[in-house]
Motif scaffolding. Structure first.
Motif, PDB file in Angstrom:
ATOM      1  N   GLU A   1      31.088  48.302  39.905  1.00  0.00           N
ATOM      2  CA  GLU A   1      31.228  46.223  39.847  1.00  0.00           C
ATOM      3  C   GLU A   1      32.186  45.708  40.205  1.00  0.00           C
ATOM      4  O   GLU A   1      31.679  44.499  40.820  1.00  0.00           O
ATOM      5  CB  GLU A   1      30.144  46.280  38.338  1.00  0.00           C
ATOM      6  CG  GLU A   1      28.796  46.527  38.718  1.00  0.00           C
ATOM      7  CD  GLU A   1      28.221  46.341  36.866  1.00  0.00           C
ATOM      8  OE1 GLU A   1      28.679  45.596  36.033  1.00  0.00           O
ATOM      9  OE2 GLU A   1      27.025  46.491  36.664  1.00  0.00           O
ATOM     10  N   GLY A   2      33.252  46.106  39.932  1.00  0.00           N
ATOM     11  CA  GLY A   2      34.317  45.307  39.876  1.00  0.00           C
ATOM     12  C   GLY A   2      34.411  45.048  41.912  1.00  0.00           C
ATOM     13  O   GLY A   2      34.948  43.863  42.654  1.00  0.00           O
TER      14      GLY A   2
ATOM     15  N   TRP B   1      44.028  34.872  38.341  1.00  0.00           N
ATOM     16  CA  TRP B   1      43.747  35.900  38.176  1.00  0.00           C
ATOM     17  C   TRP B   1      44.582  36.942  37.623  1.00  0.00           C
ATOM     18  O   TRP B   1      43.889  37.555  37.309  1.00  0.00           O
ATOM     19  CB  TRP B   1      44.332  36.650  39.611  1.00  0.00           C
ATOM     20  CG  TRP B   1      43.468  36.716  40.388  1.00  0.00           C
ATOM     21  CD1 TRP B   1      41.957  34.727  40.531  1.00  0.00           C
ATOM     22  CD2 TRP B   1      42.893  35.891  42.340  1.00  0.00           C
ATOM     23  NE1 TRP B   1      41.659  35.285  42.119  1.00  0.00           N
ATOM     24  CE2 TRP B   1      42.530  35.976  42.960  1.00  0.00           C
ATOM     25  CE3 TRP B   1      44.477  37.070  43.007  1.00  0.00           C
ATOM     26  CZ2 TRP B   1      41.949  35.541  43.954  1.00  0.00           C
ATOM     27  CZ3 TRP B   1      43.728  36.611  44.217  1.00  0.00           C
ATOM     28  CH2 TRP B   1      42.759  36.337  45.104  1.00  0.00           C
ATOM     29  N   THR B   2      45.694  36.401  36.870  1.00  0.00           N
ATOM     30  CA  THR B   2      47.003  36.619  36.311  1.00  0.00           C
ATOM     31  C   THR B   2      45.850  36.777  34.816  1.00  0.00           C
ATOM     32  O   THR B   2      45.958  37.684  34.512  1.00  0.00           O
ATOM     33  CB  THR B   2      48.123  36.828  35.995  1.00  0.00           C
ATOM     34  OG1 THR B   2      48.561  37.049  37.144  1.00  0.00           O
ATOM     35  CG2 THR B   2      49.043  37.735  35.028  1.00  0.00           C
ATOM     36  N   ASP B   3      45.352  35.546  34.554  1.00  0.00           N
ATOM     37  CA  ASP B   3      44.966  35.797  33.087  1.00  0.00           C
ATOM     38  C   ASP B   3      43.954  36.380  32.900  1.00  0.00           C
ATOM     39  O   ASP B   3      43.480  36.992  32.116  1.00  0.00           O
ATOM     40  CB  ASP B   3      44.810  33.964  33.149  1.00  0.00           C
ATOM     41  CG  ASP B   3      45.664  33.372  31.927  1.00  0.00           C
ATOM     42  OD1 ASP B   3      47.076  33.337  32.133  1.00  0.00           O
ATOM     43  OD2 ASP B   3      45.366  32.587  32.474  1.00  0.00           O
ATOM     44  N   ILE B   4      42.974  36.177  34.030  1.00  0.00           N
ATOM     45  CA  ILE B   4      41.844  37.438  34.107  1.00  0.00           C
ATOM     46  C   ILE B   4      42.229  38.618  33.803  1.00  0.00           C
ATOM     47  O   ILE B   4      41.399  39.415  33.321  1.00  0.00           O
ATOM     48  CB  ILE B   4      40.594  36.576  35.545  1.00  0.00           C
ATOM     49  CG1 ILE B   4      40.545  35.836  35.458  1.00  0.00           C
ATOM     50  CG2 ILE B   4      39.932  38.116  36.007  1.00  0.00           C
ATOM     51  CD1 ILE B   4      40.017  35.069  36.650  1.00  0.00           C
ATOM     52  N   VAL B   5      42.693  39.234  34.611  1.00  0.00           N
ATOM     53  CA  VAL B   5      43.140  39.935  34.721  1.00  0.00           C
ATOM     54  C   VAL B   5      43.356  40.649  33.743  1.00  0.00           C
ATOM     55  O   VAL B   5      43.543  41.672  32.937  1.00  0.00           O
ATOM     56  CB  VAL B   5      44.378  41.083  35.233  1.00  0.00           C
ATOM     57  CG1 VAL B   5      45.323  42.315  35.434  1.00  0.00           C
ATOM     58  CG2 VAL B   5      43.902  41.041  37.072  1.00  0.00           C
TER      59      VAL B   5
ATOM     60  N   PRO C   1      31.789  53.848  31.175  1.00  0.00           N
ATOM     61  CA  PRO C   1      31.617  53.121  31.224  1.00  0.00           C
ATOM     62  C   PRO C   1      32.724  51.627  32.380  1.00  0.00           C
ATOM     63  O   PRO C   1      33.132  51.705  33.129  1.00  0.00           O
ATOM     64  CB  PRO C   1      32.603  52.222  30.312  1.00  0.00           C
ATOM     65  CG  PRO C   1      31.993  53.753  29.799  1.00  0.00           C
ATOM     66  CD  PRO C   1      31.998  54.868  30.427  1.00  0.00           C
ATOM     67  N   SER C   2      34.352  53.358  32.737  1.00  0.00           N
ATOM     68  CA  SER C   2      35.282  53.250  33.728  1.00  0.00           C
ATOM     69  C   SER C   2      34.216  52.644  35.439  1.00  0.00           C
ATOM     70  O   SER C   2      34.735  52.295  35.995  1.00  0.00           O
ATOM     71  CB  SER C   2      35.851  53.804  33.910  1.00  0.00           C
ATOM     72  OG  SER C   2      37.169  52.758  32.431  1.00  0.00           O
TER      73      SER C   2
ATOM     74  N   TRP D   1      33.088  38.002  47.538  1.00  0.00           N
ATOM     75  CA  TRP D   1      34.581  37.161  47.499  1.00  0.00           C
ATOM     76  C   TRP D   1      34.183  37.204  49.005  1.00  0.00           C
ATOM     77  O   TRP D   1      34.803  36.800  49.643  1.00  0.00           O
ATOM     78  CB  TRP D   1      35.340  37.189  46.303  1.00  0.00           C
ATOM     79  CG  TRP D   1      36.214  36.485  47.311  1.00  0.00           C
ATOM     80  CD1 TRP D   1      36.436  34.860  46.486  1.00  0.00           C
ATOM     81  CD2 TRP D   1      37.979  37.243  47.298  1.00  0.00           C
ATOM     82  NE1 TRP D   1      38.005  34.740  46.545  1.00  0.00           N
ATOM     83  CE2 TRP D   1      38.244  35.578  47.147  1.00  0.00           C
ATOM     84  CE3 TRP D   1      38.464  37.850  47.842  1.00  0.00           C
ATOM     85  CZ2 TRP D   1      39.980  35.054  47.684  1.00  0.00           C
ATOM     86  CZ3 TRP D   1      40.214  38.162  47.916  1.00  0.00           C
ATOM     87  CH2 TRP D   1      40.227  36.284  47.841  1.00  0.00           C
ATOM     88  N   VAL D   2      34.643  38.300  49.015  1.00  0.00           N
ATOM     89  CA  VAL D   2      35.218  38.755  51.196  1.00  0.00           C
ATOM     90  C   VAL D   2      34.276  38.568  51.583  1.00  0.00           C
ATOM     91  O   VAL D   2      34.115  37.485  53.040  1.00  0.00           O
ATOM     92  CB  VAL D   2      36.012  40.239  51.703  1.00  0.00           C
ATOM     93  CG1 VAL D   2      35.381  40.359  52.904  1.00  0.00           C
ATOM     94  CG2 VAL D   2      37.072  40.290  50.961  1.00  0.00           C
TER      95      VAL D   2
END
Length: 151
Positions: free
Chosen positions: A39-40, A124-128, A32-33, A47-48
């Protein structure tokens, strides 16, 4: 994955996940990781390609003469060569050198405990934090059968 391609000195903007890696590997087929990591990275690449590169190439278009002045004709459609030429120009600009100076100030302030990190990239901090928490929660559900192979 979207591509980063130039053709006739124009960045080709390809939206969507036509060549993407999200969902390519079956959930049951890999760790899974590993799947989450791939996928990450795919999401980051999109995004780039779909956000940052169009911004960069808009700037390059606005500074076309200066950017392409040092680019040989055979390399005008080489993304890496064009970005390198643009980067040389950017490095000579005040925003870049100001950023280098500010980075040193930040490092000193951070080392001295004088930076409120809660104000830096709060979305981003909240998402992480949520992704990390959810990942741990899911692995913890199976700790009894996976033992210490997930730490």
């Amino acid at each position: 994955m979207p591509r980063i391609t130039k053709w006739t000195t124009q960045l080709l903007v390809e939206k969507g996940n036509r060549h993407g890696l999200c969902g390519v590997h079956p959930d049951w087929g890999m760790h899974p990781s590993w799947i989450a990591g791939i996928e990450g990275l795919d999401a980051y690449n999109r995004w780039v390609c779909e956000v940052l590169m169009p911004i960069a190439f808009q700037w390059i278009e606005e500074n076309y003469t200066a950017v392409y002045a040092s680019v040989p004709d055979d390399y005008k459609d080489d993304v890496g060569v064009v970005i390198a030429s643009a980067f040389e120009l950017v490095k000579a600009m005040s925003n870049y050198s100001d950023g280098e100076d500010k980075a040193k100030e930040f490092d000193a302030a951070h080392e001295g405990g004088n930076v409120d990190l809660t104000k830096l990239n709060p979305v981003w901090t909240d998402i992480v934090k949520q992704v990390r928490n959810d990942t741990k929660t899911e692995y913890d559900k199976y700790k009894s059968v996976l033992k210490d192979t997930i730490d």
